[in-house]
Design a protein around this motif. Structure first.
Motif, PDB file in Angstrom:
ATOM      1  N   THR A   1       0.834  -1.208   0.000  1.00 54.25           N
ATOM      2  CA  THR A   1       0.000   0.000   0.000  1.00 54.25           C
ATOM      3  C   THR A   1       0.866   1.253   0.000  1.00 54.25           C
ATOM      4  O   THR A   1       0.603   2.193  -0.752  1.00 54.25           O
ATOM      5  CB  THR A   1      -0.940  -0.005   1.216  1.00 54.25           C
TER       6      THR A   1
ATOM      7  N   CYS B   1       0.942   4.023  -2.963  1.00 54.40           N
ATOM      8  CA  CYS B   1       0.635   5.433  -2.671  1.00 54.40           C
ATOM      9  C   CYS B   1       1.732   6.359  -3.198  1.00 54.40           C
ATOM     10  O   CYS B   1       1.443   7.432  -3.735  1.00 54.40           O
ATOM     11  CB  CYS B   1       0.445   5.639  -1.176  1.00 54.40           C
TER      12      CYS B   1
ATOM     13  N   GLU C   1       1.323   6.571  -6.999  1.00 55.26           N
ATOM     14  CA  GLU C   1       0.165   7.398  -7.348  1.00 55.26           C
ATOM     15  C   GLU C   1       0.452   8.874  -7.124  1.00 55.26           C
ATOM     16  O   GLU C   1       0.036   9.719  -7.923  1.00 55.26           O
ATOM     17  CB  GLU C   1      -1.065   6.940  -6.562  1.00 55.26           C
TER      18      GLU C   1
ATOM     19  N   ARG D   1      -8.789  -3.555  -3.822  1.00 58.86           N
ATOM     20  CA  ARG D   1      -9.072  -2.927  -2.520  1.00 58.86           C
ATOM     21  C   ARG D   1      -8.536  -1.502  -2.460  1.00 58.86           C
ATOM     22  O   ARG D   1      -8.962  -0.718  -1.625  1.00 58.86           O
ATOM     23  CB  ARG D   1      -8.476  -3.762  -1.384  1.00 58.86           C
ATOM     24  N   ARG D   2      -7.624  -1.169  -3.330  1.00 58.64           N
ATOM     25  CA  ARG D   2      -7.063   0.177  -3.383  1.00 58.64           C
ATOM     26  C   ARG D   2      -7.655   1.007  -4.507  1.00 58.64           C
ATOM     27  O   ARG D   2      -7.074   1.987  -4.939  1.00 58.64           O
ATOM     28  CB  ARG D   2      -5.539   0.102  -3.499  1.00 58.64           C
TER      29      ARG D   2
ATOM     30  N   LYS E   1      -6.971   2.543 -12.649  1.00 58.61           N
ATOM     31  CA  LYS E   1      -7.527   3.423 -11.618  1.00 58.61           C
ATOM     32  C   LYS E   1      -7.525   4.863 -12.109  1.00 58.61           C
ATOM     33  O   LYS E   1      -6.528   5.355 -12.640  1.00 58.61           O
ATOM     34  CB  LYS E   1      -6.695   3.334 -10.336  1.00 58.61           C
TER      35      LYS E   1
END
Length: 175
Positions: free
Chosen positions: A103, A107, A110, A135-136, A157
């Motif tokens: 995660t 992050c 992103e 889930r993200r 995404k």
């Protein structure tokens, strides 16, 4: 656990390469099933020289997750995004899965993509990792064939908050 996320440097290439190979060989066993033709193809470009090339490319941004083990920094995760909005690499040491390392890596990627004004990220994910990305906030748009012969999921995404809700179709158009 003391994990730090930082931009990868050429000094990380050898450790990142070892991490990639270990993660694929052990952590992705449900996907390759130990089939030598898949595993060899998947590992084929995971060399220190290639990692150095990926790190040297100005169109790539790579991060490592590292931690202190008895006074020595150890790379436990590696991820990369390119300016085309593709995430070709996001790997964590298998014994550290589900501890927040992936995660944190994602992050960081992103955040860089947003800094580059990239509106959408996309990737091919082995089936065993797809739920993590979903889930993200990544949308699973269906099956795709990876270059190493493994059936993968195509995930994407939307990064900008002003967009319409996510749908299965991936498109880089402005609408």
């Amino acid at each position: 656990m003391g994990i730090d996320i930082r931009q990868a440097t050429p000094n990380d290439a050898q450790a990142a390469c070892r991490l990639l190979r270990h993660s694929i060989e052990e952590g992705c066993m449900p996907d390759h099933g130990g089939r030598p033709e898949i595993l060899q193809a998947w590992l084929g470009n995971k060399t220190t020289d290639n990692v150095l090339g990926w790190l040297a490319s100005p169109s790539n941004y790579a991060v490592v997750a590292d931690r202190d083990v008895d006074g020595v920094r150890e790379v436990v995760g590696f991820a990369l995004v390119n300016q085309a909005g593709k995430v070709p690499l996001c790997y964590v040491r298998p014994d550290l899965l589900r501890k927040g390392v992936g995660t944190a890596l994602l992050c960081a990627l992103e955040a860089q993509a947003r800094a580059w004004n990239i509106r959408k990220l996309h990737m091919q994910s082995p089936g065993s990792a797809s739920a993590f990305f979903e889930r993200r906030g990544y949308v699973n748009a269906g099956k795709d064939k990876a270059c190493y012969g493994l059936e993968c999921d195509f995930l994407w995404k939307q990064l900008d908050a002003e967009s319409a809700p996510a749908r299965k179709r991936f498109c880089n158009c402005s609408q």
